[in-house]
Enzyme design. Sequence first.
Site, mmCIF file in Angstrom:
data_model
loop_
_atom_site.group_PDB
_atom_site.id
_atom_site.type_symbol
_atom_site.label_atom_id
_atom_site.label_comp_id
_atom_site.label_asym_id
_atom_site.label_seq_id
_atom_site.Cartn_x
_atom_site.Cartn_y
_atom_site.Cartn_z
ATOM 1 N N LYS A 19 0.836 -1.204 0.000
ATOM 2 C CA LYS A 19 0.000 0.000 0.000
ATOM 3 C C LYS A 19 0.872 1.256 0.000
ATOM 4 C CE LYS A 19 -2.780 2.661 3.192
ATOM 5 N NZ LYS A 19 -3.949 2.983 2.366
ATOM 6 N N HIS A 703 -14.869 6.787 -6.333
ATOM 7 C CA HIS A 703 -13.620 6.026 -6.227
ATOM 8 C C HIS A 703 -12.489 6.685 -6.990
ATOM 9 C CE1 HIS A 703 -16.526 2.816 -5.149
ATOM 10 N NE2 HIS A 703 -15.629 2.666 -4.216
ATOM 11 N N CYS A 735 -21.275 7.264 -2.819
ATOM 12 C CA CYS A 735 -20.892 6.617 -1.559
ATOM 13 C C CYS A 735 -20.147 7.666 -0.735
ATOM 14 C CB CYS A 735 -20.021 5.403 -1.916
ATOM 15 S SG CYS A 735 -19.483 4.411 -0.522
HETATM 16 C C1 LIG Z 1 -17.060 1.296 1.975
HETATM 17 N N1 LIG Z 1 -16.050 0.303 2.000
HETATM 18 C C2 LIG Z 1 -15.695 -0.337 3.151
HETATM 19 C C3 LIG Z 1 -15.587 -1.743 3.116
HETATM 20 N N2 LIG Z 1 -15.243 -2.422 4.208
HETATM 21 C C4 LIG Z 1 -15.017 -1.756 5.351
HETATM 22 N N3 LIG Z 1 -14.703 -2.420 6.438
HETATM 23 N N4 LIG Z 1 -15.090 -0.416 5.424
HETATM 24 C C5 LIG Z 1 -15.420 0.324 4.350
HETATM 25 O O1 LIG Z 1 -15.486 1.562 4.455
HETATM 26 N N5 LIG Z 1 -15.842 -2.404 1.976
HETATM 27 C C6 LIG Z 1 -16.280 -1.757 0.799
HETATM 28 C C7 LIG Z 1 -15.761 -0.379 0.747
HETATM 29 C C8 LIG Z 1 -14.299 -0.425 0.529
HETATM 30 N N6 LIG Z 1 -13.829 0.841 0.621
HETATM 31 C C9 LIG Z 1 -12.802 1.237 1.394
HETATM 32 C C10 LIG Z 1 -12.560 2.579 1.378
HETATM 33 C C11 LIG Z 1 -11.504 3.094 2.108
HETATM 34 C C12 LIG Z 1 -10.698 2.250 2.836
HETATM 35 C C13 LIG Z 1 -9.584 2.865 3.554
HETATM 36 O O2 LIG Z 1 -9.391 4.047 3.412
HETATM 37 N N7 LIG Z 1 -8.789 2.133 4.284
HETATM 38 C C14 LIG Z 1 -7.685 2.733 4.950
HETATM 39 C C15 LIG Z 1 -7.505 2.227 6.353
HETATM 40 C C16 LIG Z 1 -8.567 2.753 7.249
HETATM 41 C C17 LIG Z 1 -8.128 2.808 8.694
HETATM 42 O O3 LIG Z 1 -8.532 2.027 9.481
HETATM 43 N N8 LIG Z 1 -7.276 3.726 9.046
HETATM 44 C C18 LIG Z 1 -6.767 3.928 10.397
HETATM 45 C C19 LIG Z 1 -5.329 4.339 10.282
HETATM 46 C C20 LIG Z 1 -4.516 3.192 10.238
HETATM 47 C C21 LIG Z 1 -3.166 3.656 9.768
HETATM 48 O O4 LIG Z 1 -2.906 3.610 8.587
HETATM 49 N N9 LIG Z 1 -2.343 4.134 10.667
HETATM 50 C C22 LIG Z 1 -1.030 4.528 10.282
HETATM 51 C C23 LIG Z 1 -0.689 5.818 11.007
HETATM 52 C C24 LIG Z 1 -1.486 6.989 10.499
HETATM 53 C C25 LIG Z 1 -0.784 7.687 9.398
HETATM 54 O O5 LIG Z 1 0.155 8.433 9.695
HETATM 55 O O6 LIG Z 1 -1.197 7.543 8.219
HETATM 56 C C26 LIG Z 1 -0.095 3.429 10.705
HETATM 57 O O7 LIG Z 1 -0.531 2.577 11.469
HETATM 58 O O8 LIG Z 1 0.990 3.408 10.199
HETATM 59 C C27 LIG Z 1 -7.353 5.122 11.074
HETATM 60 O O9 LIG Z 1 -7.973 5.945 10.417
HETATM 61 O O10 LIG Z 1 -7.142 5.267 12.297
HETATM 62 C C28 LIG Z 1 -6.440 2.477 4.149
HETATM 63 O O11 LIG Z 1 -5.558 3.319 4.319
HETATM 64 O O12 LIG Z 1 -6.335 1.496 3.419
HETATM 65 C C29 LIG Z 1 -10.947 0.912 2.856
HETATM 66 C C30 LIG Z 1 -12.024 0.378 2.117
HETATM 67 N N1 HCS Z 2 -21.422 6.151 5.662
HETATM 68 C C1 HCS Z 2 -20.375 5.446 4.975
HETATM 69 C C2 HCS Z 2 -20.933 4.499 3.959
HETATM 70 C C3 HCS Z 2 -19.917 3.853 3.110
HETATM 71 S S1 HCS Z 2 -20.541 2.502 2.243
HETATM 72 C C4 HCS Z 2 -19.467 6.439 4.311
HETATM 73 O O1 HCS Z 2 -19.952 7.499 3.958
HETATM 74 O O2 HCS Z 2 -18.280 6.184 4.154
HETATM 75 ZN ZN ZN Z 3 -21.124 3.049 0.128
#
Ligand SMILES: CN1c2c(nc(N)[nH]c2=O)NC[C@@H]1CNc1ccc(C(=O)N[C@@H](CCC(=O)N[C@@H](CCC(=O)N[C@@H](CCC(=O)O)C(=O)O)C(=O)O)C(=O)O)cc1
Ligand code: HCS
Ligand code: ZN
Length: 766
Positions: A19, A703, A735
């Site tokens: 990532k 997206h 979304c």
């Molecule tokens: C709507 N969608 C979702 C799905 N499933 C889910 N469980 N949630 C969803 O929202 N399925 C269908 C879709 C898929 N879409 C998405 C959209 C966006 C993401 C996403 O942005 N994922 C993030 C991780 C999210 C998260 O938990 N973040 C944590 C931070 C964790 C982190 O990275 N920490 C860093 C330190 C911070 C930094 O400096 O950046 C670390 O640990 O190093 C949080 O916010 O606290 C992603 O980045 O991939 C997923 C699915």
């Molecule tokens: N309330 C959520 C739905 C994602 S499917 C959002 O806005 O991210």
């Molecule tokens: Zn959605």
Amino acid sequence: MVFTFNLGFPRMGANRKLKRLVENFWSGKVDENTLITDAKKLREEHWLLQKNAGLDHIPSNDFSFYDQVVDHSYAFGVIPARYKNLNPGLETYFAMCRGLQKPGIDVAACKMKKWFNTNYHYIVPEFEPNQQFTLNSTKVIDEYKEAKALGIQTHPVILGPVSYLMLGKPTKDAPQGFKPIQLLDRLLSLYEELLSKLVSAGVTWIQIDEPCLVLDLPSTIKNEYVSAYNALTKVSPQLKILIATYFERIGTNLDFITDTPINAIHIDLIRAPDQLESILRRLPAKVSLSLGLVNGRNIWKTNLEVALAKAQKAIDVLGSECVFIAPSCSLLHSPHSIQSEKKIDNEILNWLSFAVEKIKKIVIISKALNNSVQSVQTELEANRKSIQSHRESARTQNPTVQQKMKALGPDMFRRKFPFHERQLSQRKKLSLPLFPTTTVGSLPQTKDIRTIRAKFKKGEINQTQYDNFIKREIEKCVHFQEEIGIDVLVHGEFERNDMVEFFGENLQGYVFSGNGWVQSYGSRCTKPPIIFGDISRPNPMTVEIIKYAQSLTDKPMKGMLTGPITMLQWSFVRDDQPRKDTAFQLALAIREEVHDLEAAGISVIQIDEPAICEGLPLRKEDWNVYLNWAVDAFLLSSTGVDCSTQIHTHMCYSDFNDIIEAIRCLDADVITIENSRSDLKLLNAFEEHEYTAEIGPGLYDIHSPRVPTKEELKVRLHAIFKYIPKNLIWANPDCGLKTREWPEVEAALKNMTDVAKEFRAIEANC
Ligand SMILES: CN1c2c(nc(N)[nH]c2=O)NC[C@@H]1CNc1ccc(C(=O)N[C@@H](CCC(=O)N[C@@H](CCC(=O)N[C@@H](CCC(=O)O)C(=O)O)C(=O)O)C(=O)O)cc1
Ligand SMILES: N[C@@H](CCS)C(=O)O
Ligand SMILES: [Zn+2]
């Protein structure tokens, strides 16, 4: 001797290395060379890890910069015309995945769709009737050679021709009646060419994924399987072909292999454990069977005793030479390893295994079968103890929750008033204009927000500092929404790491991994929380923050919750009780939250159910049972409110045509849906089924970073008029906007509200 086999390794790597690499490339922080070199190192790490674990058959080409299906399209030259003027290579590849907007260029991304019933998304191939296929990339050969150079003989994994065509869609201007499967013959010659090249490179086994074999298939498609594999098995006598099926039973679709000399077939014995015996009866002689005995989609330790018994059954019929031990599906859907897990207490950690540990389990099973049970006595004993500790733990039980479950009555599953009465009462209370504008909930989760949350979690800032930061973000976003004229506001979900994980963290019965990431799409991952016990809500979860957001505006502020089915689908779920029971426990917790939000004066409450379709069984005959309890779970969460409280739901990634009746039964007052990448076909379902509640069909794709122009938003909204009466239409994006940057969001939402205002004015003058 049985062999061990892996269908795919989680490509993100430990700590989501991939990532960071890909995102750094997108943002220009690293160049193409670094991207390529570092990706190569990551692949090497994964191959060595599997080799050192003692695995016999290690996959290659399971790596991807974005998605294995788009890789396949790119490799076979299935690149839609709109990308043809871009630079070949990564620019074109990533434009297909994410769209591209730069001076003189503005192309949208290809459609993204859920991969069967998982939370992984693939890029949908687009085929034209005269589609030309060319071998446009040597990725699959190169990666095989890369591993070989390390002394590792891998089996390349490719998507099979029939599934590939079935997972695609015709291009927009293809004539009616054209079906991509009609391209099979033409495509097969390219597969033949690719397989020959692989053989020349030294490949001896290939895994061809044909996941569509677990779907209900018409006999025409079954025949296509026969012709496809008769052709491919002729390519070379040196090449052994394993066809991989997963996620469901193969059923009578297996029949095609009696006429087709393939070498092995993989079956999922976790999702479809009952299929083993019938397959053993029907498998032609000399065809090997790969047994998917270790769950590739959940995190509970495999019961090795049970797995060994199943493997022995297969060996008794087929002989050990013809048996492979494998995960149920690619480990793409598992987190990397529990090794660095510090957040989960030892008792529960001892019940879990992620991808690295699953591979070890596969090797233990094979050692027990090939050497002797005694040779792995210590491992088997440890496994027996941990399974027993899980089964007997009092931590999974909560008597108060079980009491509430027993007390569920029919009134808790229906709204007190019919929709038209609710609509009148809500319209009076909310006084919304025609085409009310709203967003789906989340606003940009900026680097700043994630960094501050990370600091808070590490104890570097305190609760008050964190809360104040979040409040300032809410304040800014409320002012922005008011400024551009959004009618029903959201608080932006800034306090949430994820829409499921956040609620999990506020419920009892859940634990969380620190690093259990699973790829969702492209570089985006989720960290599914783990449901290990009965679910309860010790305290209100969102009430204070929504009350605060509401205090900043006179306009309605939406309460924002995640629904029970989505909580279930996007969590790792306990496997010691039916999923329905867990869904109802989640629903009860959400119902309590809805009640508290309403009591706090919140008049619009959204309960998101984007995963309701994803939960659909892959075989239609299993649908009704699921839909009945899924709808009930939503009703249980949402029906405790008064007539004037407006319940919204939101769905994305769904083929609404399939489940329109169930959507109607949810009895929500407003539904916002993803629609912009779907050529409005989705709306047919609502029109044809005379859906009478209010609908917000997404006006633009979220997206992609590209900003929709006012012109295209107008065209889209206008097109919606054909399907839905104007007084029922809401204007909103597809979304949530959490993955976007503020400048894009500001521009896009401003265009959207301007268009709604213009259309209102037109209607007022009519
Ligand atoms: C709507 N969608 C979702 C799905 N499933 C889910 N469980 N949630 C969803 O929202 N399925 C269908 C879709 C898929 N879409 C998405 C959209 C966006 C993401 C996403 O942005 N994922 C993030 C991780 C999210 C998260 O938990 N973040 C944590 C931070 C964790 C982190 O990275 N920490 C860093 C330190 C911070 C930094 O400096 O950046 C670390 O640990 O190093 C949080 O916010 O606290 C992603 O980045 O991939 C997923 C699915
Ligand atoms: N309330 C959520 C739905 C994602 S499917 C959002 O806005 O991210
Ligand atoms: Zn959605």
